[in-house]
Design a protein around this motif. Sequence first.
Motif, mmCIF file in Angstrom:
data_model
loop_
_atom_site.group_PDB
_atom_site.id
_atom_site.type_symbol
_atom_site.label_atom_id
_atom_site.label_comp_id
_atom_site.label_asym_id
_atom_site.label_seq_id
_atom_site.Cartn_x
_atom_site.Cartn_y
_atom_site.Cartn_z
ATOM 1 N N PHE A 1 8.160 4.678 -4.894
ATOM 2 C CA PHE A 1 6.948 5.479 -5.008
ATOM 3 C C PHE A 1 5.713 4.584 -5.073
ATOM 4 C CE2 PHE A 1 3.758 7.496 -7.755
ATOM 5 C CZ PHE A 1 3.517 8.669 -7.058
ATOM 6 N N GLU A 2 5.808 3.500 -5.823
ATOM 7 C CA GLU A 2 4.677 2.590 -5.989
ATOM 8 C C GLU A 2 4.278 1.940 -4.664
ATOM 9 O OE1 GLU A 2 6.526 3.497 -9.735
ATOM 10 O OE2 GLU A 2 7.438 2.570 -7.970
ATOM 11 N N ILE A 3 5.245 1.553 -3.879
ATOM 12 C CA ILE A 3 4.959 0.924 -2.587
ATOM 13 C C ILE A 3 4.344 1.942 -1.626
ATOM 14 C CG2 ILE A 3 6.013 -0.100 -0.522
ATOM 15 C CD1 ILE A 3 7.900 -1.596 -2.458
ATOM 16 N N VAL A 4 4.912 3.133 -1.580
ATOM 17 C CA VAL A 4 4.373 4.175 -0.700
ATOM 18 C C VAL A 4 2.949 4.531 -1.121
ATOM 19 C CG1 VAL A 4 4.671 6.573 0.062
ATOM 20 C CG2 VAL A 4 6.652 5.051 -0.070
ATOM 21 N N THR A 5 2.708 4.618 -2.420
ATOM 22 C CA THR A 5 1.363 4.899 -2.932
ATOM 23 C C THR A 5 0.377 3.820 -2.492
ATOM 24 O OG1 THR A 5 2.249 6.072 -4.851
ATOM 25 C CG2 THR A 5 -0.003 5.256 -5.034
ATOM 26 N N ALA A 6 0.772 2.565 -2.628
ATOM 27 C CA ALA A 6 -0.106 1.448 -2.235
ATOM 28 C C ALA A 6 -0.398 1.479 -0.736
ATOM 29 C CB ALA A 6 0.530 0.120 -2.637
ATOM 30 N N LEU A 7 0.612 1.768 0.067
ATOM 31 C CA LEU A 7 0.408 1.826 1.520
ATOM 32 C C LEU A 7 -0.513 2.979 1.904
ATOM 33 C CD1 LEU A 7 4.017 0.964 2.705
ATOM 34 C CD2 LEU A 7 1.973 -0.447 3.018
ATOM 35 N N LEU A 8 -0.356 4.123 1.257
ATOM 36 C CA LEU A 8 -1.230 5.263 1.535
ATOM 37 C C LEU A 8 -2.660 4.990 1.080
ATOM 38 C CD1 LEU A 8 1.034 8.325 0.731
ATOM 39 C CD2 LEU A 8 0.001 7.767 2.936
ATOM 40 N N LYS A 9 -2.797 4.264 -0.008
ATOM 41 C CA LYS A 9 -4.135 3.916 -0.485
ATOM 42 C C LYS A 9 -4.829 2.983 0.514
ATOM 43 C CE LYS A 9 -6.573 2.307 -4.552
ATOM 44 N NZ LYS A 9 -6.465 1.811 -5.920
ATOM 45 N N ALA A 10 -4.070 2.052 1.075
ATOM 46 C CA ALA A 10 -4.623 1.102 2.046
ATOM 47 C C ALA A 10 -4.929 1.770 3.390
ATOM 48 C CB ALA A 10 -3.653 -0.061 2.246
ATOM 49 N N TRP A 11 -4.116 2.736 3.809
ATOM 50 C CA TRP A 11 -4.299 3.411 5.097
ATOM 51 C C TRP A 11 -3.874 4.871 4.955
ATOM 52 C CZ3 TRP A 11 -1.341 1.849 10.205
ATOM 53 C CH2 TRP A 11 -1.823 2.609 11.271
ATOM 54 N N PRO A 12 -4.749 5.729 4.417
ATOM 55 C CA PRO A 12 -4.399 7.133 4.191
ATOM 56 C C PRO A 12 -3.947 7.860 5.459
ATOM 57 C CG PRO A 12 -6.469 6.605 3.112
ATOM 58 C CD PRO A 12 -6.101 5.424 3.959
ATOM 59 N N GLY A 13 -4.543 7.519 6.588
ATOM 60 C CA GLY A 13 -4.196 8.181 7.838
ATOM 61 C C GLY A 13 -2.822 7.834 8.386
ATOM 62 N N ALA A 14 -2.164 6.856 7.804
ATOM 63 C CA ALA A 14 -0.824 6.475 8.288
ATOM 64 C C ALA A 14 0.174 7.608 8.126
ATOM 65 C CB ALA A 14 -0.334 5.225 7.556
ATOM 66 N N SER A 15 -0.083 8.523 7.196
ATOM 67 C CA SER A 15 0.866 9.617 6.969
ATOM 68 C C SER A 15 0.965 10.551 8.171
ATOM 69 C CB SER A 15 0.482 10.418 5.726
ATOM 70 O OG SER A 15 -0.762 11.052 5.904
ATOM 71 N N LYS A 16 -0.053 10.586 9.025
ATOM 72 C CA LYS A 16 -0.004 11.473 10.191
ATOM 73 C C LYS A 16 0.385 10.748 11.477
ATOM 74 C CE LYS A 16 -4.775 11.158 11.684
ATOM 75 N NZ LYS A 16 -5.869 11.900 12.239
ATOM 76 N N GLU A 17 0.494 9.425 11.427
ATOM 77 C CA GLU A 17 0.836 8.648 12.614
ATOM 78 C C GLU A 17 2.286 8.893 13.027
ATOM 79 O OE1 GLU A 17 -1.248 6.810 14.470
ATOM 80 O OE2 GLU A 17 -2.880 7.354 13.122
#
Length: 119
Positions: free
Chosen positions: A16-32
Motif C-alpha cells: 500500500f505504501e509503495i502504491v501510495t507513493a507512486l500515485l502521489k508522484a504521478w496521479p494520472g498513472a492510474s488511468k494509463e
Amino acid sequence: CHSTPLHVACRCGASFEIVTALLKAWPGASKERSYRLGWTPLHLACRNKAPFEVTSLLLKSWLRYKENQTKSAIMSFLWDDFVFTGDVKILFLHLFALCNNDADNPSPNEIMEYFIHIE
C-alpha cells in the motif's frame, strides 16, 4: 503507453505504501493503459489479488477520471480470470450493481451506505 512504474508495482504485488507513493508522484498513472494488454494498474491489481487497501486506493484514483465513470469502463473488470475475494469482491459487486438494474442487486441505499463506510 508502455507499462508505468505503477503497472509494474501492481503486477508484482507492491505494498500500500509503495502504491501510495507512486500515485502521489504521478496521479494520472492510474488511468494509463499498458501497451501489451491495454490494462490499467487497477486491472493488474485485481488480476493479482491485491489487498483491499491497494485495490480501493487504485479504484478511487481511477474513478477520478470521467472516461472511467462509464458502464463499459467499470464492467471491464468482469473478466473470467479476475477472481475477487473478501472485501474486494464486495467492493466490486457493489460497483457492478450500480451499473445494472437487476432486482437481485443491493438497493441504491445499501450501495451508498457501503461506500460511505469504506474509509
